[in-house]
Design a protein around this motif. Structure first.
Motif, short mmCIF file in Angstrom:
data_model
loop_
_atom_site.label_atom_id
_atom_site.label_comp_id
_atom_site.label_asym_id
_atom_site.label_seq_id
_atom_site.Cartn_x
_atom_site.Cartn_y
_atom_site.Cartn_z
N LEU A 135 0.84 -1.20 0.00
CA LEU A 135 0.00 0.00 0.00
C LEU A 135 0.87 1.25 0.00
CD1 LEU A 135 -2.74 -1.08 2.57
CD2 LEU A 135 -2.88 -1.13 0.08
N GLN A 136 0.60 2.16 -0.92
CA GLN A 136 1.42 3.36 -1.06
C GLN A 136 0.75 4.60 -0.49
OE1 GLN A 136 2.57 3.82 -5.16
NE2 GLN A 136 3.23 1.71 -5.39
N TYR A 137 -0.57 4.59 -0.37
CA TYR A 137 -1.30 5.79 0.06
C TYR A 137 -2.11 5.52 1.32
CZ TYR A 137 -0.22 6.90 -4.80
OH TYR A 137 0.44 7.10 -5.99
N ILE A 138 -1.61 4.63 2.16
CA ILE A 138 -2.36 4.27 3.36
C ILE A 138 -2.47 5.45 4.31
CG2 ILE A 138 -0.29 3.37 4.49
CD1 ILE A 138 -3.88 2.04 4.82
N PHE A 139 -1.43 6.28 4.39
CA PHE A 139 -1.49 7.45 5.27
C PHE A 139 -2.55 8.44 4.78
CE2 PHE A 139 -0.03 11.72 6.51
CZ PHE A 139 0.04 11.56 7.89
N LEU A 140 -2.58 8.67 3.48
CA LEU A 140 -3.59 9.58 2.91
C LEU A 140 -5.00 9.03 3.12
CD1 LEU A 140 -4.42 12.03 1.19
CD2 LEU A 140 -4.00 10.62 -0.84
N SER A 141 -5.19 7.75 2.83
CA SER A 141 -6.52 7.15 2.99
C SER A 141 -6.99 7.20 4.44
CB SER A 141 -6.50 5.69 2.50
OG SER A 141 -6.06 5.60 1.18
N ALA A 142 -6.09 6.87 5.36
CA ALA A 142 -6.46 6.87 6.78
C ALA A 142 -6.82 8.28 7.25
CB ALA A 142 -5.31 6.32 7.62
N ASN A 143 -6.07 9.27 6.81
CA ASN A 143 -6.38 10.63 7.22
C ASN A 143 -7.69 11.13 6.63
OD1 ASN A 143 -4.15 12.31 8.80
ND2 ASN A 143 -3.10 10.76 7.57
N LEU A 144 -7.95 10.80 5.38
CA LEU A 144 -9.22 11.21 4.77
C LEU A 144 -10.40 10.58 5.51
CD1 LEU A 144 -8.32 10.96 0.98
CD2 LEU A 144 -8.84 13.05 2.25
N LEU A 145 -10.29 9.30 5.84
CA LEU A 145 -11.38 8.63 6.55
C LEU A 145 -11.55 9.20 7.95
CD1 LEU A 145 -10.77 4.92 5.46
CD2 LEU A 145 -12.63 6.41 4.75
N LEU A 146 -10.45 9.44 8.63
CA LEU A 146 -10.54 9.99 9.99
C LEU A 146 -11.12 11.40 9.98
CD1 LEU A 146 -7.18 8.74 11.54
CD2 LEU A 146 -9.49 7.96 12.07
N TYR A 147 -10.70 12.21 9.03
CA TYR A 147 -11.24 13.57 8.93
C TYR A 147 -12.73 13.52 8.61
CZ TYR A 147 -6.85 16.16 9.23
OH TYR A 147 -5.68 16.73 9.68
N GLY A 148 -13.13 12.67 7.67
CA GLY A 148 -14.54 12.56 7.33
C GLY A 148 -15.38 12.09 8.49
N ILE A 149 -14.89 11.10 9.23
CA ILE A 149 -15.64 10.58 10.38
C ILE A 149 -15.70 11.60 11.50
CG2 ILE A 149 -15.58 8.82 12.19
CD1 ILE A 149 -14.43 6.91 10.07
N ALA A 150 -14.61 12.33 11.73
CA ALA A 150 -14.58 13.30 12.83
C ALA A 150 -15.40 14.55 12.52
CB ALA A 150 -13.13 13.68 13.13
N LEU A 151 -15.38 14.98 11.26
CA LEU A 151 -16.05 16.24 10.91
C LEU A 151 -17.55 16.09 10.72
CD1 LEU A 151 -13.51 17.80 8.37
CD2 LEU A 151 -13.94 18.50 10.73
N ALA A 152 -18.02 14.91 10.37
CA ALA A 152 -19.45 14.73 10.10
C ALA A 152 -20.32 15.10 11.31
CB ALA A 152 -19.73 13.30 9.64
N PRO A 153 -20.06 14.60 12.52
CA PRO A 153 -20.89 15.01 13.66
C PRO A 153 -20.77 16.51 13.98
CG PRO A 153 -19.64 13.04 14.18
CD PRO A 153 -19.08 13.59 12.91
N VAL A 154 -19.58 17.07 13.78
CA VAL A 154 -19.39 18.50 14.05
C VAL A 154 -20.21 19.35 13.10
CG1 VAL A 154 -17.70 20.37 14.15
CG2 VAL A 154 -17.09 18.09 14.99
N PHE A 155 -20.13 19.05 11.83
CA PHE A 155 -20.87 19.83 10.83
C PHE A 155 -22.37 19.59 10.95
CE2 PHE A 155 -17.03 20.04 7.76
CZ PHE A 155 -16.51 21.07 8.53
N TRP A 156 -22.78 18.40 11.36
CA TRP A 156 -24.21 18.15 11.60
C TRP A 156 -24.71 19.03 12.75
CZ3 TRP A 156 -28.09 15.54 9.26
CH2 TRP A 156 -29.25 15.28 10.01
N TYR A 157 -23.90 19.12 13.79
CA TYR A 157 -24.27 19.95 14.94
C TYR A 157 -24.38 21.42 14.53
CZ TYR A 157 -23.85 22.28 19.48
OH TYR A 157 -24.04 23.09 20.57
N LEU A 158 -23.43 21.89 13.74
CA LEU A 158 -23.48 23.28 13.29
C LEU A 158 -24.69 23.54 12.38
CD1 LEU A 158 -19.71 23.92 12.45
CD2 LEU A 158 -20.99 24.74 14.43
N TRP A 159 -25.06 22.55 11.59
CA TRP A 159 -26.14 22.73 10.63
C TRP A 159 -27.52 22.60 11.29
CZ3 TRP A 159 -27.70 18.35 6.77
CH2 TRP A 159 -28.79 18.77 6.00
N ILE A 160 -27.74 21.52 12.02
CA ILE A 160 -29.07 21.20 12.53
C ILE A 160 -29.35 21.86 13.88
CG2 ILE A 160 -30.61 19.33 13.23
CD1 ILE A 160 -30.12 19.51 10.23
N GLU A 161 -28.39 21.81 14.79
CA GLU A 161 -28.65 22.26 16.16
C GLU A 161 -28.30 23.74 16.36
OE1 GLU A 161 -27.37 19.68 19.25
OE2 GLU A 161 -27.57 17.88 18.02
#
Length: 433
Positions: A356-382
């Protein structure tokens, strides 16, 4: 030396051979027991935490996997009303038949059912890893040193993944789809084609998209039976199994079940936000173009089944794992639980890790997406200080991370196959023109 002593000598190596197998079985049992205890403890001691903070998360539960909607369907069915009337329940009749006895029992029995299903998924993954390690698919590059991922480690990585635990705690019915999918792969690799077909048909009725897996399963049957026509035979049996379930469900629940399940999923009738690509796009698209984009989006996901399976036809298990990743990224109602199954299958192919050559990039993209989704949902809905673009941007990062991982995984598999076939190419860089 006496003849008695000479006769006992060949028995000495048996002990160290059996001991590691017993130790690994013990480790697996400990992992399963601890995971069971953790889940039941969370269900019993923290019901308020689950119901307040997790049960409403759109990242974990969708209109086609929601436990609240399942309870509504069970309530309608218990009062003599079709569960598919009213546009609330959109899940397979298999789940109604499974949960109907539990509807009248205390909730602890439902908690135990979800925990058992999750543990069985991990057990099947562990067995799949052991079966793959001992199969003809487990080829090695001459001179390489391999990192062996034991079955207990495979089960542990799946069971203690936060995405898996969150999916189980919100009682998402996708857990049962995962069990059917992993069981079909296990039986297919084992050569029990009829059982694999039955599990694949159940998975297709539970979640539609796992129907794609019949292609690699048929390749497994062809590899095991080594006779012409086994691929078409497997596909025909699968179609007959799905059709038989359909006829049974129509007889019991009426023809409206089809429109509320399969048609509902294909048309993306409920545009509730989720971690996929469909909801935002079809909120914005004009009605006259909607049918065209339905076809385009669905074919984008389903169209990978045959070419991916054929390209990796010599390793159908990897083809099936790759398709599970495509389903996770491109299905109409995805959740974090879909990614959990894909990540749970990856340790089985530990030999690809160093490719695997892009495991660091893939892991960071997934972590950022998972971490930001609840935050942006809170900003949008609540809070009301954001909008839908915020949350959709997080889902785009999340999906892009999955696609990057899929691309890297496919490239790693192709490179390793080349190294096995032509070991002299190991130190050379392959450039495709």
């Amino acid at each position: 030396m006496s003849p008695k002593t000479q006769g006992q000598r060949p028995q000495k190596p048996d002990a160290p051979v059996a001991q590691p197998a017993q130790t690994e079985a013990t480790r697996l049992a400990y992992v399963l027991m601890i995971a069971t205890a953790v889940r039941l403890t969370a269900f019993v001691l923290f019901p308020g935490l689950v119901s307040t903070y997790l049960s409403g998360r759109v990242e974990l539960s969708t209109p086609v996997t929601s436990y609240k909607r399942l309870v509504e369907g069970l309530h309608l069915s218990a009062h003599g009303v079709s569960p598919y009337d009213g546009g609330v329940f959109h899940q397979s009749p298999l789940l109604l038949l499974l949960f109907k006895p539990l509807y009248y029992l205390p909730s602890i029995f439902t908690d135990m059912l979800y925990t058992t299903a999750d543990v069985l998924v991990a057990l099947m993954l562990a067995k799949l890893a052991a079966l793959k390690a001992n199969s003809a698919l487990n080829l090695s590059v001459p001179g390489e040193t391999r990192l062996v991922c034991m079955p207990s480690v495979v089960a542990m990585l799946y069971l203690f993944n936060p995405l898996t635990m969150g999916t189980t705690l919100v009682k998402s019915t996708i857990v049962f789809s995962h069990l059917a999918v992993v069981s079909s792969l296990y039986f297919g690799l084992q050569g029990r084609t009829n059982r694999a077909i039955a599990c694949a048909a159940a998975a297709a009725h539970l979640s539609l998209y796992p129907a794609m897996l019949i292609v690699p399963i048929s390749l497994m049957a062809d590899n095991c039976q080594q006779r012409c026509g086994s691929i078409m035979t497997t596909v025909v049996k699968f179609i007959m199994a799905v059709g038989l379930l359909h006829v049974l469900f129509v007889a019991v629940f009426g023809s409206e079940y089809f429109g509320a399940t399969f048609d509902f999923t294909v048309r993306v009738a409920d545009l509730q936000p989720n971690v996929g690509l469909f909801w935002y796009f079809f909120t914005e698209v004009f009605d006259e173009f909607r049918l065209f984009f339905y076809v385009v989006f669905q074919l984008t996901a389903l169209g990978f089944a045959v070419p991916v399976s054929w390209r990796f036809r010599h390793d159908p298990l990897f083809a099936a794992t790759f398709l599970v990743g495509i389903i996770s990224a491109l299905k109409s109602y995805p959740a974090w639980g879909d990614l959990a199954l894909f990540l749970g299958l990856l340790p089985i192919f530990e030999e690809l890790l160093k490719y695997l050559q892009y495991i660091f990039l893939s892991a960071n993209l997934l972590l950022y997406g998972i971490a930001l989704a609840p935050v942006f949902w809170y900003l949008w809905i609540e809070q009301g200080s954001g909008n839908a673009n915020f949350f959709y941007a997080a889902t785009l990062v999340y999906v892009f991370g999955q696609i990057t991982l899929l691309f890297d995984l496919g490239t790693a598999k192709l490179r390793r196959d080349l190294d096995i076939q032509r070991p002299e190419m190991r130190t050379r860089t392959v450039i495709q023109e």
